[in-house]
Enzyme design. Structure first.
Site, PDB file in Angstrom:
ATOM      1  N   GLU A  46       1.469  -2.042  -4.794  1.00  0.00           N
ATOM      2  CA  GLU A  46       0.169  -1.392  -4.887  1.00  0.00           C
ATOM      3  C   GLU A  46      -0.803  -2.332  -5.589  1.00  0.00           C
ATOM      4  O   GLU A  46      -0.404  -3.319  -6.204  1.00  0.00           O
ATOM      5  CB  GLU A  46       0.248  -0.068  -5.645  1.00  0.00           C
ATOM      6  CG  GLU A  46       0.277   1.162  -4.739  1.00  0.00           C
ATOM      7  CD  GLU A  46      -0.921   1.232  -3.800  1.00  0.00           C
ATOM      8  OE1 GLU A  46      -1.960   0.594  -4.081  1.00  0.00           O
ATOM      9  OE2 GLU A  46      -0.832   1.914  -2.775  1.00  0.00           O
ATOM     10  N   GLY A  65       0.825  -1.207   0.000  1.00  0.00           N
ATOM     11  CA  GLY A  65       0.000   0.000   0.000  1.00  0.00           C
ATOM     12  C   GLY A  65       0.851   1.245   0.000  1.00  0.00           C
ATOM     13  O   GLY A  65       0.588   2.205   0.740  1.00  0.00           O
ATOM     14  N   LYS A 111     -10.991   6.640   8.781  1.00  0.00           N
ATOM     15  CA  LYS A 111     -10.877   5.293   9.350  1.00  0.00           C
ATOM     16  C   LYS A 111     -12.177   4.524   9.134  1.00  0.00           C
ATOM     17  O   LYS A 111     -13.265   5.034   9.403  1.00  0.00           O
ATOM     18  CB  LYS A 111     -10.528   5.355  10.837  1.00  0.00           C
ATOM     19  CG  LYS A 111     -10.196   3.990  11.442  1.00  0.00           C
ATOM     20  CD  LYS A 111      -9.568   4.137  12.806  1.00  0.00           C
ATOM     21  CE  LYS A 111      -9.248   2.788  13.433  1.00  0.00           C
ATOM     22  NZ  LYS A 111      -8.305   1.992  12.639  1.00  0.00           N
ATOM     23  N   MET A 114       0.090   6.073   5.214  1.00  0.00           N
ATOM     24  CA  MET A 114       0.969   5.242   6.020  1.00  0.00           C
ATOM     25  C   MET A 114       2.049   4.614   5.153  1.00  0.00           C
ATOM     26  O   MET A 114       3.211   4.508   5.568  1.00  0.00           O
ATOM     27  CB  MET A 114       0.148   4.153   6.719  1.00  0.00           C
ATOM     28  CG  MET A 114       0.882   3.467   7.847  1.00  0.00           C
ATOM     29  SD  MET A 114       1.249   4.633   9.183  1.00  0.00           S
ATOM     30  CE  MET A 114       2.598   3.770   9.967  1.00  0.00           C
ATOM     31  N   GLY A 143       0.037  -4.370  10.553  1.00  0.00           N
ATOM     32  CA  GLY A 143      -0.624  -3.307  11.290  1.00  0.00           C
ATOM     33  C   GLY A 143      -2.070  -3.153  10.865  1.00  0.00           C
ATOM     34  O   GLY A 143      -2.765  -2.250  11.323  1.00  0.00           O
ATOM     35  N   THR A 144      -2.512  -4.022   9.967  1.00  0.00           N
ATOM     36  CA  THR A 144      -3.892  -3.994   9.472  1.00  0.00           C
ATOM     37  C   THR A 144      -4.865  -4.274  10.610  1.00  0.00           C
ATOM     38  O   THR A 144      -4.636  -5.175  11.416  1.00  0.00           O
ATOM     39  CB  THR A 144      -4.077  -5.065   8.377  1.00  0.00           C
ATOM     40  OG1 THR A 144      -3.122  -4.832   7.337  1.00  0.00           O
ATOM     41  CG2 THR A 144      -5.474  -5.045   7.800  1.00  0.00           C
ATOM     42  N   HIS A 173     -10.344   8.765  16.139  1.00  0.00           N
ATOM     43  CA  HIS A 173      -9.493   8.731  14.948  1.00  0.00           C
ATOM     44  C   HIS A 173     -10.039   9.668  13.867  1.00  0.00           C
ATOM     45  O   HIS A 173     -11.172  10.144  13.967  1.00  0.00           O
ATOM     46  CB  HIS A 173      -9.383   7.310  14.397  1.00  0.00           C
ATOM     47  CG  HIS A 173      -8.513   6.406  15.212  1.00  0.00           C
ATOM     48  ND1 HIS A 173      -8.987   5.721  16.303  1.00  0.00           N
ATOM     49  CD2 HIS A 173      -7.196   6.092  15.109  1.00  0.00           C
ATOM     50  CE1 HIS A 173      -7.997   5.016  16.842  1.00  0.00           C
ATOM     51  NE2 HIS A 173      -6.903   5.230  16.138  1.00  0.00           N
ATOM     52  N   SER A 189       1.266   3.843  -1.772  1.00  0.00           N
ATOM     53  CA  SER A 189       0.774   5.178  -2.125  1.00  0.00           C
ATOM     54  C   SER A 189      -0.015   5.846  -1.008  1.00  0.00           C
ATOM     55  O   SER A 189      -0.239   7.056  -1.045  1.00  0.00           O
ATOM     56  CB  SER A 189      -0.113   5.099  -3.372  1.00  0.00           C
ATOM     57  OG  SER A 189      -1.366   4.500  -3.062  1.00  0.00           O
ATOM     58  N   GLY A 199      -2.246  -4.176  16.896  1.00  0.00           N
ATOM     59  CA  GLY A 199      -3.187  -3.123  16.547  1.00  0.00           C
ATOM     60  C   GLY A 199      -2.547  -1.752  16.623  1.00  0.00           C
ATOM     61  O   GLY A 199      -3.080  -0.784  16.102  1.00  0.00           O
ATOM     62  N   THR A 218      -6.314  -0.745  18.366  1.00  0.00           N
ATOM     63  CA  THR A 218      -5.712  -0.403  19.654  1.00  0.00           C
ATOM     64  C   THR A 218      -6.721  -0.530  20.783  1.00  0.00           C
ATOM     65  O   THR A 218      -6.414  -1.047  21.868  1.00  0.00           O
ATOM     66  CB  THR A 218      -5.155   1.027  19.611  1.00  0.00           C
ATOM     67  OG1 THR A 218      -4.222   1.131  18.545  1.00  0.00           O
ATOM     68  CG2 THR A 218      -4.484   1.387  20.922  1.00  0.00           C
TER      69      THR A 218
END
Length: 269
Positions: free
Chosen positions: A37, A11, A162, A16, A101-102, A158, A13, A126, A169
């Site tokens: 990508e 990902g 999101k 993050m 981190g997904t 957030h 582009s 998370g 988290t």
């Protein structure tokens, strides 16, 4: 060929993704081995550095994960559940470190990731920040110390982009609180109350989500009893903390055995 561990960014582009590219290229202990990508993206075939508005980095954005991972030792993945599950299998084939981190992964997704962990080193969290992982530990300790006279409520905020709630988290914090209490979170979780809900059930753990503006990430864990409240809080103001933690995890996993790990393992907590 450089001896530095090669890290692929999925990902690339996204906000993050671009931050991860910057962190990997700035880290003297790592090299950027690839940028991935989705098929059809207009960055494919172009140098990732130029796509980001800077100098060429010598890495072409690709949609061929198999080809890119053949030249890498790790992949950092802050994408979507479907893409993460597909990458888990590829990372396992490459015997690479898969830093995940997904958020929003289903139980079925997690089973597939665990299966990949038989061959790959999977670091999933998370939240990748040091502060949040300290907060997780504190939440567990406080929950251990306080009985059910103290109601536990978790609030997270957030940015308006999101797509999942509660945040990964918040769920980490809920799991920590439930573990401290010696209960199963699935059996005591209350989500976003609305309408005539009746009185709060003793021992339950409440979750509340706020979405707005460009909030990077804010998490509060409140222990509320008659006459007093204890609030544990973490405020994130820069996404770079997550990128730095993810790169740290990718490097940490290089000499580890296949299996599932989290940021508490990485940070020695």
């Amino acid at each position: 060929m450089s001896e530095l561990p090669g890290i692929v960014v999925m990902g690339a582009s996204g906000r993050m993704g671009q931050m991860l590219v910057q962190e990997v290229t700035a880290n003297p202990k790592a090299r950027l081995a690839g940028a991935l990508e989705r098929p059809g993206h207009d960055w494919i075939g172009r140098d990732i550095g130029e796509c980001m508005g800077g100098q060429p980095l010598g890495v072409t954005v690709s949609d061929d994960a198999l080809e890119v991972m053949a030249k890498a030792q790790a992949v950092i993945d802050f994408t979507a559940p479907m893409a993460t599950v597909a990458m888990a299998e590829i990372a396992a084939q490459a015997r690479a470190v898969h830093v995940i981190g997904t958020t929003g992964l289903s139980d079925d997704d997690l089973k597939k990731v665990a299966l990949a962990g038989r061959h790959a080193k999977v670091v999933r969290a998370g939240n990748m920040s040091l502060g949040v992982n300290l907060l997780v530990q504190l939440t567990k300790k406080v929950a251990e110390a306080l009985d059910e006279d103290y109601d536990i409520e978790i609030t997270e905020a957030h940015h308006h982009h999101k797509v999942d709630a509660p945040s990964g988290t918040a769920l980490m914090l809920g799991e920590a609180a439930a573990e401290g209490r010696g209960v199963d979170l699935a059996e005591v979780s209350d989500r976003g109350r609305d309408g005539i809900t009746g009185a709060r059930e003793r021992g339950h753990i409440g979750f509340h989500a706020v979405r707005g503006g460009d909030i990077v990430g804010e998490h509060d864990v409140m222990f509320a009893a008659a006459g007093e409240r204890i609030v544990l809080r973490h405020l994130a103001t820069d996404r770079a903390i997550f990128a730095r933690g993810a790169v740290k995890a990718a490097l940490w996993g290089q000499d580890k055995k296949p299996g599932e790990y989290n940021m508490l393992d990485v940070l020695g907590l």
